[in-house]
Write a protein that holds these residues in place. Structure first.
Motif, PDB file in Angstrom:
ATOM      1  N   PRO A 174     -31.154  -1.468  -0.996  1.00 55.24           N
ATOM      2  CA  PRO A 174     -31.221  -0.095  -0.485  1.00 55.24           C
ATOM      3  C   PRO A 174     -29.928   0.312   0.233  1.00 55.24           C
ATOM      4  O   PRO A 174     -29.630   1.500   0.349  1.00 55.24           O
ATOM      5  CB  PRO A 174     -32.373  -0.125   0.522  1.00 55.24           C
ATOM      6  CG  PRO A 174     -33.040  -1.442   0.391  1.00 55.24           C
ATOM      7  CD  PRO A 174     -32.191  -2.337  -0.457  1.00 55.24           C
ATOM      8  N   PHE A 175     -29.149  -0.686   0.701  1.00 54.13           N
ATOM      9  CA  PHE A 175     -27.917  -0.361   1.427  1.00 54.13           C
ATOM     10  C   PHE A 175     -26.749  -0.053   0.485  1.00 54.13           C
ATOM     11  O   PHE A 175     -25.792   0.596   0.901  1.00 54.13           O
ATOM     12  CB  PHE A 175     -27.520  -1.531   2.341  1.00 54.13           C
ATOM     13  CG  PHE A 175     -28.523  -1.810   3.426  1.00 54.13           C
ATOM     14  CD1 PHE A 175     -28.733  -0.905   4.448  1.00 54.13           C
ATOM     15  CD2 PHE A 175     -29.269  -2.980   3.419  1.00 54.13           C
ATOM     16  CE1 PHE A 175     -29.654  -1.159   5.452  1.00 54.13           C
ATOM     17  CE2 PHE A 175     -30.198  -3.249   4.414  1.00 54.13           C
ATOM     18  CZ  PHE A 175     -30.388  -2.330   5.440  1.00 54.13           C
ATOM     19  N   THR A 176     -26.810  -0.540  -0.750  1.00 55.15           N
ATOM     20  CA  THR A 176     -25.662  -0.389  -1.671  1.00 55.15           C
ATOM     21  C   THR A 176     -26.133  -0.063  -3.096  1.00 55.15           C
ATOM     22  O   THR A 176     -25.839  -0.817  -4.041  1.00 55.15           O
ATOM     23  CB  THR A 176     -24.839  -1.703  -1.717  1.00 55.15           C
ATOM     24  OG1 THR A 176     -25.762  -2.783  -1.985  1.00 55.15           O
ATOM     25  CG2 THR A 176     -24.085  -1.974  -0.451  1.00 55.15           C
ATOM     26  N   PRO A 177     -26.806   1.069  -3.276  1.00 50.20           N
ATOM     27  CA  PRO A 177     -27.336   1.340  -4.624  1.00 50.20           C
ATOM     28  C   PRO A 177     -26.350   2.036  -5.570  1.00 50.20           C
ATOM     29  O   PRO A 177     -26.557   2.032  -6.781  1.00 50.20           O
ATOM     30  CB  PRO A 177     -28.510   2.288  -4.331  1.00 50.20           C
ATOM     31  CG  PRO A 177     -28.090   3.015  -3.076  1.00 50.20           C
ATOM     32  CD  PRO A 177     -27.256   2.050  -2.276  1.00 50.20           C
ATOM     33  N   LEU A 178     -25.278   2.654  -5.029  1.00 46.83           N
ATOM     34  CA  LEU A 178     -24.582   3.685  -5.807  1.00 46.83           C
ATOM     35  C   LEU A 178     -23.800   3.156  -7.000  1.00 46.83           C
ATOM     36  O   LEU A 178     -23.877   3.722  -8.093  1.00 46.83           O
ATOM     37  CB  LEU A 178     -23.670   4.509  -4.881  1.00 46.83           C
ATOM     38  CG  LEU A 178     -24.401   5.217  -3.721  1.00 46.83           C
ATOM     39  CD1 LEU A 178     -23.408   6.023  -2.884  1.00 46.83           C
ATOM     40  CD2 LEU A 178     -25.536   6.106  -4.212  1.00 46.83           C
ATOM     41  N   CYS A 179     -23.005   2.094  -6.799  1.00 47.74           N
ATOM     42  CA  CYS A 179     -22.213   1.591  -7.944  1.00 47.74           C
ATOM     43  C   CYS A 179     -23.135   1.143  -9.072  1.00 47.74           C
ATOM     44  O   CYS A 179     -22.807   1.334 -10.254  1.00 47.74           O
ATOM     45  CB  CYS A 179     -21.327   0.417  -7.507  1.00 47.74           C
ATOM     46  SG  CYS A 179     -19.855   0.954  -6.628  1.00 47.74           S
ATOM     47  N   THR A 180     -24.266   0.551  -8.728  1.00 46.12           N
ATOM     48  CA  THR A 180     -25.174   0.077  -9.782  1.00 46.12           C
ATOM     49  C   THR A 180     -25.816   1.247 -10.513  1.00 46.12           C
ATOM     50  O   THR A 180     -26.004   1.200 -11.738  1.00 46.12           O
ATOM     51  CB  THR A 180     -26.253  -0.839  -9.173  1.00 46.12           C
ATOM     52  OG1 THR A 180     -25.625  -1.727  -8.262  1.00 46.12           O
ATOM     53  CG2 THR A 180     -26.956  -1.641 -10.240  1.00 46.12           C
ATOM     54  N   LEU A 181     -26.165   2.307  -9.765  1.00 44.60           N
ATOM     55  CA  LEU A 181     -26.719   3.497 -10.434  1.00 44.60           C
ATOM     56  C   LEU A 181     -25.688   4.082 -11.395  1.00 44.60           C
ATOM     57  O   LEU A 181     -26.018   4.500 -12.511  1.00 44.60           O
ATOM     58  CB  LEU A 181     -27.132   4.545  -9.387  1.00 44.60           C
ATOM     59  CG  LEU A 181     -28.340   4.164  -8.510  1.00 44.60           C
ATOM     60  CD1 LEU A 181     -28.455   5.107  -7.318  1.00 44.60           C
ATOM     61  CD2 LEU A 181     -29.646   4.168  -9.315  1.00 44.60           C
ATOM     62  N   LYS A 182     -24.420   4.084 -10.971  1.00 42.17           N
ATOM     63  CA  LYS A 182     -23.367   4.640 -11.843  1.00 42.17           C
ATOM     64  C   LYS A 182     -23.114   3.721 -13.049  1.00 42.17           C
ATOM     65  O   LYS A 182     -22.800   4.201 -14.141  1.00 42.17           O
ATOM     66  CB  LYS A 182     -22.069   4.847 -11.041  1.00 42.17           C
ATOM     67  CG  LYS A 182     -22.126   6.081 -10.153  1.00 42.17           C
ATOM     68  CD  LYS A 182     -22.112   7.369 -10.990  1.00 42.17           C
ATOM     69  CE  LYS A 182     -22.643   8.546 -10.217  1.00 42.17           C
ATOM     70  NZ  LYS A 182     -22.886   9.749 -11.028  1.00 42.17           N
ATOM     71  N   LEU A 183     -23.242   2.426 -12.834  1.00 47.92           N
ATOM     72  CA  LEU A 183     -23.062   1.491 -13.955  1.00 47.92           C
ATOM     73  C   LEU A 183     -24.102   1.784 -15.042  1.00 47.92           C
ATOM     74  O   LEU A 183     -23.776   1.867 -16.236  1.00 47.92           O
ATOM     75  CB  LEU A 183     -23.210   0.048 -13.458  1.00 47.92           C
ATOM     76  CG  LEU A 183     -22.981  -1.040 -14.495  1.00 47.92           C
ATOM     77  CD1 LEU A 183     -21.514  -1.091 -14.917  1.00 47.92           C
ATOM     78  CD2 LEU A 183     -23.410  -2.417 -13.972  1.00 47.92           C
TER      79      LEU A 183
END
Ligand code: NAD
Length: 475
Positions: A174-183
């Motif tokens: 929950p603290f670091t979702p963004l790069c994975t969502l963009k991947l």
């Protein structure tokens, strides 16, 4: 693709938005800078359904077909590496150059794993029969990833699971979702729909995944405490599990090393990524003959370190990634202070609401102090004196963890002997933080269950089907 906005789930190759969203905080400011989707049971169910539907087609592509797709997926990252790295620094905190290092390594890792395969093994070839072992994909894999290496540790799961013919639902921290969502967004047009799904949410989402009967396997990286919960939940329907968990790694520094030559390497082995690495040196045992000299060198490095916002030029160490982790590390430091332990504090840190902690060395605390026995996962390192090899080996092994360890000596033969006595999954000699796509990585004791990377890691995404083929017709 806009890396600064529009973060959505990927389910069945489609963007999915949720009614609820969560703030994503930049740890260098302590302030929210983006919103990420908050998935719940409906999205878990939809993602598992999509991954199940994609299984047969993905498996039918065979190793060669899947390899081609995965290499294309890895190549697609490369032109966006800088945008990924900037976003990584904003959500994770690590200085930009090192963030970019993780993105580049991720793309490389996918290609390297995609080139592996598990050929059929003939375990008997006699006059009467051939017995063949085939490695079959398990089905839908749940991947659960932490915040410290949010990109690479996801790829450690994605690449072997997919090349082996499984499909996946991945949940970032929950603290670091963004790069994975963009991947996942990047791969919507590259991988067949449903093969790779990403759902972000809060800490309730993990238990929903581990309880879901549609998963054949849970591949989890995170703390030992959560790993035990994952194992318990997975036991209900005997899901396969791989758990990569915590560590409290010891480095043993023998008296024959060149102190000036090794100090910098030892320092980065402890403090890279602001010490938020499962395999960081977390206890440094230094022979008494060189203790003062090495302590002083490490202290000099701490004093000259630049801790700050990872997007600023010259920053060497970023903030702690999140508030709860900041609080945990500060509790250890305050506890050490209240026990009157000697703390050697490095350069000053920004005072702007970001989660910054100065690099801190603890000068020869007692072995039972929490700063020695607990996994700090932050920039506070106990330096401990020893004089006897049996004693230091016993102290290094006196931990429920057994992730990695290191021995530093000019006498490689002796170092190997000591290394062979350390109860850890990985041991380095005169080195640290090394791993590779072809090198098995596994935790001993409570540092893990199962293996990632290498052939052993790949095999964990398969089950063995043994086929007996007779040489004669019946009758
Ligand atoms: P964590 O255990 O708090 O969370 C890890 C992931 O699990 C997150 O995605 C989280 O949302 C999810 N989660 C939380 N509760 C869950 C539950 N009940 N069921 C399923 N999933 C749940 O760990 P963290 O704080 O994100 O990461 C730090 C820890 O990870 C440290 O202990 C570190 O040593 C360890 N780690 C280990 C390795 C390794 O390879 N051995 C690598 C990196 C980090």
């Amino acid at each position: 693709m806009d890396f600064n906005a529009d973060y959505s789930l990927t389910i069945n190759g489609q963007a999915v938005r949720t009614d609820d969203e969560m703030d994503v905080i930049n740890p260098a400011t302590g302030k929210p800078f983006a919103r990420s989707p908050k998935a719940g049971q409906a999205e878990v169910d939809a993602a598992v359904d999509a991954a199940k539907s994609a299984l047969a087609g993905w498996k039918a592509l065979g190793w060669e077909g899947r390899r081609e797709k995965l290499i294309a997926a890895a190549r697609a990252i490369e032109p966006h590496a800088e945008a990924f790295a900037r976003l990584f620094t904003m959500e994770q905190g690590r200085p930009y150059d090192m963030a970019k290092g993780e993105i580049d390594l991720g793309a490389y890792w996918i290609k390297a794993v995609a080139r592996q395969d598990l050929a059929d093994e003939i375990v008997e070839d006699s006059d009467t029969r051939t017995v063949v072992v085939r490695h079959e994909p398990l089905g839908v894999v749940a991947a659960i990833v932490p915040w410290n290496f949010p990109f690479l540790l996801g790829i450690w799961k994605i690449a072997p699971a997919l090349i082996a013919g499984n499909t996946m639902v991945l949940k970032p921290s929950p603290f670091t979702p963004l790069c994975t969502l963009k991947l996942a967004e990047l791969w919507r047009d590259i991988l067949p729909p449903g093969v790779f799904n990403v759902i972000s949410g809060d800490n309730d989402l993990g238990p929903m995944m581990t309880a879901h009967p549609g998963f054949a396997k849970i591949s989890f990286t995170g703390s030992t405490a959560t790993g035990k919960r994952v194992m318990e939940s997975a036991s209900r329907d005997l899901k396969r599990i791989t758990l990569e968990l915590g560590g409290n790694d010891a480095a043993i520094i023998m008296p024959d090393v060149d102190v000036k030559a090794v100090a910098q390497k030892l320092f980065f082995g402890a403090f890279y990524n602001s010490a938020q690495i499962c395999i960081a040196t977390k206890r440094m045992y230094i022979h008494e003959a060189i203790y003062d000299e090495l302590r002083d060198e490490l202290y000099k490095l701490a004093q000259s370190s630049v801790v700050g916002d990872g997007l600023e030029q010259g920053t060497m160490f970023g903030p702690i990634q999140n508030q709860p982790q900041y609080d945990r590390v500060m509790k250890l430091i305050d506890g050490a202070r209240s026990q009157n332990l000697v703390l050697l504090e490095g350069s000053a840190v920004p005072d702007n609401g970001g989660y910054f902690i100065p690099i801190t060395l603890v000068d020869n605390p007692p072995e039972g102090a929490p700063v020695v026995t607990e996994e700090a996962f932050g920039p506070v390192l106990p330096l401990l004196k020893f004089s006897d090899i049996d004693d230091v080996v016993a102290r290094a092994n006196a931990s429920e963890y057994g992730l990695a360890g290191a021995v530093w000596s000019d006498d490689i033969g002796q170092a190997v002997e000591i290394a062979n006595r350390l109860e850890t999954g990985t041991v380095w000699i005169n080195d640290n933080l090394q791993n590779g796509p072809h090198i098995p990585f596994a935790g001993a004791k409570q540092s893990g269950f199962g293996v990632e990377n290498g052939k052993e890691g790949l095999r964990e995404y398969t089950w063995p089907r043994t086929v007996f083929i007779p040489k004669q017709k019946v009758g």
